[in-house]
Design a protein around this motif. Sequence first.
Motif, PDB file in Angstrom:
ATOM      1  N   LEU A   1       0.836  -1.201   0.000  1.00 48.48           N
ATOM      2  CA  LEU A   1       0.000   0.000   0.000  1.00 48.48           C
ATOM      3  C   LEU A   1       0.873   1.255   0.000  1.00 48.48           C
ATOM      4  O   LEU A   1       1.994   1.248   0.535  1.00 48.48           O
ATOM      5  N   PRO A   2       0.368   2.361  -0.549  1.00 44.36           N
ATOM      6  CA  PRO A   2       1.106   3.630  -0.528  1.00 44.36           C
ATOM      7  C   PRO A   2       1.035   4.264   0.865  1.00 44.36           C
ATOM      8  O   PRO A   2       0.196   3.895   1.695  1.00 44.36           O
ATOM      9  N   PRO A   3       1.909   5.227   1.157  1.00 44.70           N
ATOM     10  CA  PRO A   3       1.907   5.877   2.502  1.00 44.70           C
ATOM     11  C   PRO A   3       0.571   6.498   2.859  1.00 44.70           C
ATOM     12  O   PRO A   3       0.171   6.488   4.024  1.00 44.70           O
ATOM     13  N   GLU A   4      -0.155   7.044   1.868  1.00 42.18           N
ATOM     14  CA  GLU A   4      -1.410   7.729   2.189  1.00 42.18           C
ATOM     15  C   GLU A   4      -2.516   6.754   2.601  1.00 42.18           C
ATOM     16  O   GLU A   4      -3.601   7.182   3.011  1.00 42.18           O
ATOM     17  N   ALA A   5      -2.260   5.437   2.529  1.00 44.58           N
ATOM     18  CA  ALA A   5      -3.278   4.451   2.916  1.00 44.58           C
ATOM     19  C   ALA A   5      -3.147   4.059   4.382  1.00 44.58           C
ATOM     20  O   ALA A   5      -3.738   3.072   4.806  1.00 44.58           O
ATOM     21  N   SER A   6      -2.386   4.839   5.150  1.00 44.78           N
ATOM     22  CA  SER A   6      -2.182   4.460   6.555  1.00 44.78           C
ATOM     23  C   SER A   6      -3.485   4.476   7.346  1.00 44.78           C
ATOM     24  O   SER A   6      -3.622   3.800   8.362  1.00 44.78           O
ATOM     25  N   ASP A   7      -4.466   5.263   6.907  1.00 45.22           N
ATOM     26  CA  ASP A   7      -5.759   5.304   7.598  1.00 45.22           C
ATOM     27  C   ASP A   7      -6.865   4.773   6.681  1.00 45.22           C
ATOM     28  O   ASP A   7      -7.963   5.339   6.644  1.00 45.22           O
ATOM     29  N   GLU A   8      -6.579   3.684   5.980  1.00 47.02           N
ATOM     30  CA  GLU A   8      -7.541   3.130   5.032  1.00 47.02           C
ATOM     31  C   GLU A   8      -8.833   2.730   5.748  1.00 47.02           C
ATOM     32  O   GLU A   8      -8.873   2.542   6.967  1.00 47.02           O
ATOM     33  N   THR A   9      -9.866   2.543   4.948  1.00 45.84           N
ATOM     34  CA  THR A   9     -11.166   2.179   5.509  1.00 45.84           C
ATOM     35  C   THR A   9     -11.248   0.681   5.735  1.00 45.84           C
ATOM     36  O   THR A   9     -10.435  -0.090   5.220  1.00 45.84           O
ATOM     37  N   HIS A  10     -12.252   0.277   6.488  1.00 48.41           N
ATOM     38  CA  HIS A  10     -12.504  -1.140   6.711  1.00 48.41           C
ATOM     39  C   HIS A  10     -12.814  -1.854   5.393  1.00 48.41           C
ATOM     40  O   HIS A  10     -12.360  -2.994   5.168  1.00 48.41           O
ATOM     41  N   GLU A  11     -13.534  -1.194   4.491  1.00 43.67           N
ATOM     42  CA  GLU A  11     -13.880  -1.808   3.208  1.00 43.67           C
ATOM     43  C   GLU A  11     -12.634  -2.045   2.368  1.00 43.67           C
ATOM     44  O   GLU A  11     -12.554  -3.018   1.617  1.00 43.67           O
ATOM     45  N   ASP A  12     -11.658  -1.123   2.470  1.00 36.06           N
ATOM     46  CA  ASP A  12     -10.412  -1.329   1.723  1.00 36.06           C
ATOM     47  C   ASP A  12      -9.728  -2.616   2.175  1.00 36.06           C
ATOM     48  O   ASP A  12      -9.195  -3.391   1.351  1.00 36.06           O
ATOM     49  N   TRP A  13      -9.711  -2.868   3.470  1.00 31.84           N
ATOM     50  CA  TRP A  13      -9.099  -4.107   3.977  1.00 31.84           C
ATOM     51  C   TRP A  13      -9.864  -5.337   3.495  1.00 31.84           C
ATOM     52  O   TRP A  13      -9.268  -6.312   3.059  1.00 31.84           O
ATOM     53  N   VAL A  14     -11.213  -5.261   3.541  1.00 28.11           N
ATOM     54  CA  VAL A  14     -12.029  -6.402   3.110  1.00 28.11           C
ATOM     55  C   VAL A  14     -11.801  -6.694   1.645  1.00 28.11           C
ATOM     56  O   VAL A  14     -11.650  -7.862   1.236  1.00 28.11           O
ATOM     57  N   ASN A  15     -11.732  -5.681   0.801  1.00 28.54           N
ATOM     58  CA  ASN A  15     -11.556  -5.892  -0.641  1.00 28.54           C
ATOM     59  C   ASN A  15     -10.184  -6.482  -0.974  1.00 28.54           C
ATOM     60  O   ASN A  15     -10.007  -7.087  -2.029  1.00 28.54           O
ATOM     61  N   ARG A  16      -9.234  -6.287  -0.086  1.00 24.22           N
ATOM     62  CA  ARG A  16      -7.877  -6.784  -0.336  1.00 24.22           C
ATOM     63  C   ARG A  16      -7.755  -8.275   0.008  1.00 24.22           C
ATOM     64  O   ARG A  16      -6.809  -8.951  -0.387  1.00 24.22           O
ATOM     65  N   ILE A  17      -8.688  -8.827   0.753  1.00 21.89           N
ATOM     66  CA  ILE A  17      -8.648 -10.250   1.120  1.00 21.89           C
ATOM     67  C   ILE A  17      -8.960 -11.095  -0.104  1.00 21.89           C
ATOM     68  O   ILE A  17      -9.807 -10.748  -0.921  1.00 21.89           O
ATOM     69  N   HIS A  18      -8.269 -12.228  -0.233  1.00 26.82           N
ATOM     70  CA  HIS A  18      -8.479 -13.153  -1.368  1.00 26.82           C
ATOM     71  C   HIS A  18      -9.950 -13.586  -1.405  1.00 26.82           C
ATOM     72  O   HIS A  18     -10.528 -13.912  -0.361  1.00 26.82           O
ATOM     73  N   PRO A  19     -10.554 -13.606  -2.604  1.00 25.23           N
ATOM     74  CA  PRO A  19     -11.997 -13.946  -2.694  1.00 25.23           C
ATOM     75  C   PRO A  19     -12.347 -15.282  -2.039  1.00 25.23           C
ATOM     76  O   PRO A  19     -13.429 -15.408  -1.454  1.00 25.23           O
ATOM     77  N   ASP A  20     -11.457 -16.278  -2.124  1.00 27.66           N
ATOM     78  CA  ASP A  20     -11.760 -17.592  -1.544  1.00 27.66           C
ATOM     79  C   ASP A  20     -11.748 -17.558  -0.018  1.00 27.66           C
ATOM     80  O   ASP A  20     -12.319 -18.452   0.627  1.00 27.66           O
ATOM     81  N   ASP A  21     -11.064 -16.589   0.590  1.00 31.53           N
ATOM     82  CA  ASP A  21     -10.951 -16.524   2.053  1.00 31.53           C
ATOM     83  C   ASP A  21     -11.790 -15.396   2.656  1.00 31.53           C
ATOM     84  O   ASP A  21     -11.907 -15.306   3.882  1.00 31.53           O
ATOM     85  N   ARG A  22     -12.389 -14.528   1.823  1.00 33.37           N
ATOM     86  CA  ARG A  22     -12.976 -13.271   2.300  1.00 33.37           C
ATOM     87  C   ARG A  22     -14.123 -13.490   3.279  1.00 33.37           C
ATOM     88  O   ARG A  22     -14.112 -12.958   4.395  1.00 33.37           O
ATOM     89  N   ASP A  23     -15.103 -14.290   2.902  1.00 35.26           N
ATOM     90  CA  ASP A  23     -16.287 -14.455   3.761  1.00 35.26           C
ATOM     91  C   ASP A  23     -15.920 -15.041   5.119  1.00 35.26           C
ATOM     92  O   ASP A  23     -16.357 -14.539   6.170  1.00 35.26           O
ATOM     93  N   ASP A  24     -15.114 -16.102   5.113  1.00 40.33           N
ATOM     94  CA  ASP A  24     -14.740 -16.742   6.380  1.00 40.33           C
ATOM     95  C   ASP A  24     -13.908 -15.802   7.248  1.00 40.33           C
ATOM     96  O   ASP A  24     -14.069 -15.763   8.481  1.00 40.33           O
ATOM     97  N   THR A  25     -13.024 -15.027   6.629  1.00 41.99           N
ATOM     98  CA  THR A  25     -12.159 -14.125   7.407  1.00 41.99           C
ATOM     99  C   THR A  25     -12.972 -13.014   8.065  1.00 41.99           C
ATOM    100  O   THR A  25     -12.782 -12.692   9.255  1.00 41.99           O
ATOM    101  N   VAL A  26     -13.863 -12.376   7.293  1.00 37.33           N
ATOM    102  CA  VAL A  26     -14.678 -11.283   7.840  1.00 37.33           C
ATOM    103  C   VAL A  26     -15.595 -11.798   8.959  1.00 37.33           C
ATOM    104  O   VAL A  26     -15.748 -11.173  10.013  1.00 37.33           O
ATOM    105  N   LYS A  27     -16.186 -12.995   8.725  1.00 35.83           N
ATOM    106  CA  LYS A  27     -17.051 -13.573   9.753  1.00 35.83           C
ATOM    107  C   LYS A  27     -16.265 -13.848  11.031  1.00 35.83           C
ATOM    108  O   LYS A  27     -16.719 -13.570  12.143  1.00 35.83           O
TER     109      LYS A  27
END
Length: 825
Positions: free
Chosen positions: A83-109
């Motif tokens: 991530l670039p330096p300006e992403a130090s305060d990224e949103t929760h959605e940014d973190w969720v979108n970065r998770i691999h699609p196969d692991d996303r649902d289980d990880t967020v849950k």
Amino acid sequence: MRPRMTTADVLNPPLPETIAAERLRQHLEEIARERDNAYRALQDREAELARIQRIGKVGGFEVNFREGFKNRRSPEYLMLHGLPPEASDETHEDWVNRIHPDDRDDTVKHFFDALSGTSEDYTAEYRIIRPSDAETRWIRVVAKIERDKNGRAIRFVGAHIDITDQMLVRETLRESEERFRLIADSAPVPIWVTKLDRKRSFANQAYVDFVGLPYDQAIDFDWRKVLHPDDLPHVLQQSVQGEASLKPFALEARYRNARGEWRWLRSESQPRWDPIGKHIGFIGVAHDITVAKQAEIELRQLNETLEERIAERTAELESNETRLRAILETSNQYQGLVNLRGELLYANKTALDGIRTEARDVIGRPFWDTPWFSTTEGMSAVVREAFDTVLRGEAVRMEMRLHLPIGERDFDFGMRPVLDRHGNITGAVPEAVDITERRQGEEALRQSQKMEAIGQLTGGVAHDFNNLLTIIRSATDFLRRRELPEERRRRYVDAISETVERASKLTAQLLAFARRQPLKPQIFNVGSQVEGVAQLVRPLVGGLIEIAVQVHDADCFTVADIAQFETALINLAVNARDAMNDEGRLTIAVRKVQGIPSRRTQSARGGDYVAISVADTGSGIAPENIDAIFEPFFTTKEVGKGTGLGLSQAFGFAKQSEGDIAVMSAPGQGATFTIYLPRAPSPASDKEAAALTSEAATTGRGYRMLVVEDNDDVGQFSTALLEDLGYIVRRVANADAALAILGENEFAVDLVFSDVIMPGMNGVELAGIIRERYPGLPVVLTSGYSDVLAENAHRGFELIQKPYSVESLSRILRKAIGQKLSGGR
């Protein structure tokens, strides 16, 4: 440092307030210096900590839940996630979108379940896709959840650790262990692992199949329940001694398998050690040696001095081998693993020892190009074809003889596909069992049986010839009586002539069985010849037997002796007649085939052949007689109903003609004999395929003949006989004398009549020299038996076999002279 006092200071001392102010200033400066030093030390420690985090691929984070999701990411976290330096305060959605699609649902849950729970500790593992390079990385999260007095999560602090390398190593290890488990389950022999308490911690599929129990019950099964009572005491004693020695040991005993059969097993056990050298149990593998044991017992019964030798091989394990690799290393089979490209991935110690090489010299090479096969002509192509068959999902098994650095060895070779859990082919497992010693034992057994057959043959020949000699002796005794009437005299002369003919046929059948019969091979149409033989057979088998001829391919040509071929078919037809008690159906069929199937002790053979089958609807052949029917004088018929040489003649003719004969039969279901002869191309003309025409007997008409015969009695008789036929005869005793006469005047002789077996130069060699030196001078050879003739034929010279009649001798001599006269000299 305190300021130096001057004279003015002494004369005019400062006021107390001034002194206090100065001290305060100095104290404040000291505090400022200590603060600056502490700040610099803190910066150094923070820089060092950041460096350590970068090295360890660790990044810190904080999430504040007091006002929604307030994220704060450390520079190391941003670098870890791409991530670039300006992403130090990224949103929760940014973190969720970065998770691999196969692991996303289980990880967020899992994340929200942790927040809504009561635990302060949080761990997770999942994959992310870095925005900077689109690379997938594995992340492990270790964090603390801070909660208020009501248990609500108010702050989430922790670290992200890049564990991609560890996950790759873990996956590689899992694949390796699964691969070797598949190898163990593909092995055809039971394999197991025991702990110190003698309980098994692993068993392969062959082990489970042998005991016939589910896996969980099989590994706890007590082998003493299926151990033969006679073997139990010594097996228990040797087992205890072997385990106590902490060295490899072997046991041989009989065990009852799941089908209730007693099988001889040879088990080999190898001690197991942990990484620090502590004994933790044994690894075992068992080989079914029932066939070898039975052969050993049979050989001992036939010949007390001949014993089956079973070679023992134990593989030395390296201390750092994995459990399943160590299991394979204990096997005395040649075993390996090949990928889908045919490249060798693994070979066990036994296989490597067979070619005296190291794994690094063969791993990665095409399996068929390795020294196991490359030093044996044509074998690389055979193995390549076998591998292609395995890739189609079929198992392959064959016997082969290989030229290895350890010597020429016989193997029972097999290759089968390796399947994953979804049934897809992932490679192949080649395996081979060295059966050299077993083959040697079988050969010794066959030699013993051969000696027994020779004894039977000698007795049969003596019996039949004594019968024939009895007739001749009796007839000659009566012929000496002067008062014998002319009609009786002719009867005894005819009896002698017929008996000599029977003796001649008997010796011909014996030589045919021994494959020592001089043949006159010529090309002929098998279908046409069979139809002609069928006409000869009809009066022999009787009117109640229906004869059917089925020529499936009209242009089936072969090269063989026509007379021997016809004799073989007639012998088979007569045997079929007797088996049907003169009533039934006899079918003679002709067809083209590819190769000869395996039969008796012979393996399958490739090539183009003509198959001539003779099938009957008779009583069939008992299983205990099926292997003996081709032996000379073997017969199940009543005394006087057969000599036992008919099938042996057919067998010998087929073998000597570079073919073979097979039989299929079951009691009460008839029998089918099939003669296989090599297929020949169609002849250019009918003349090539025609049989030899006979000529009428005639006299010598004064032609000059040189007789070469070393036996005086035979020479005198032959000379008198030829002179009676009108020839002018000159006789010599050896080939050198004959060549000397021809050297003086080659035109003094019209024909050379020579025996084959003579001291020094034999008749075939003499005929060859005459053909070379004196082209056009005919040579006729004669012999009762000669291995020279059997192996080399007669090289195109006319041949008359002893005993011969006056008519046949005269006909062949006149034929030879006639060819000379027509060709000139």
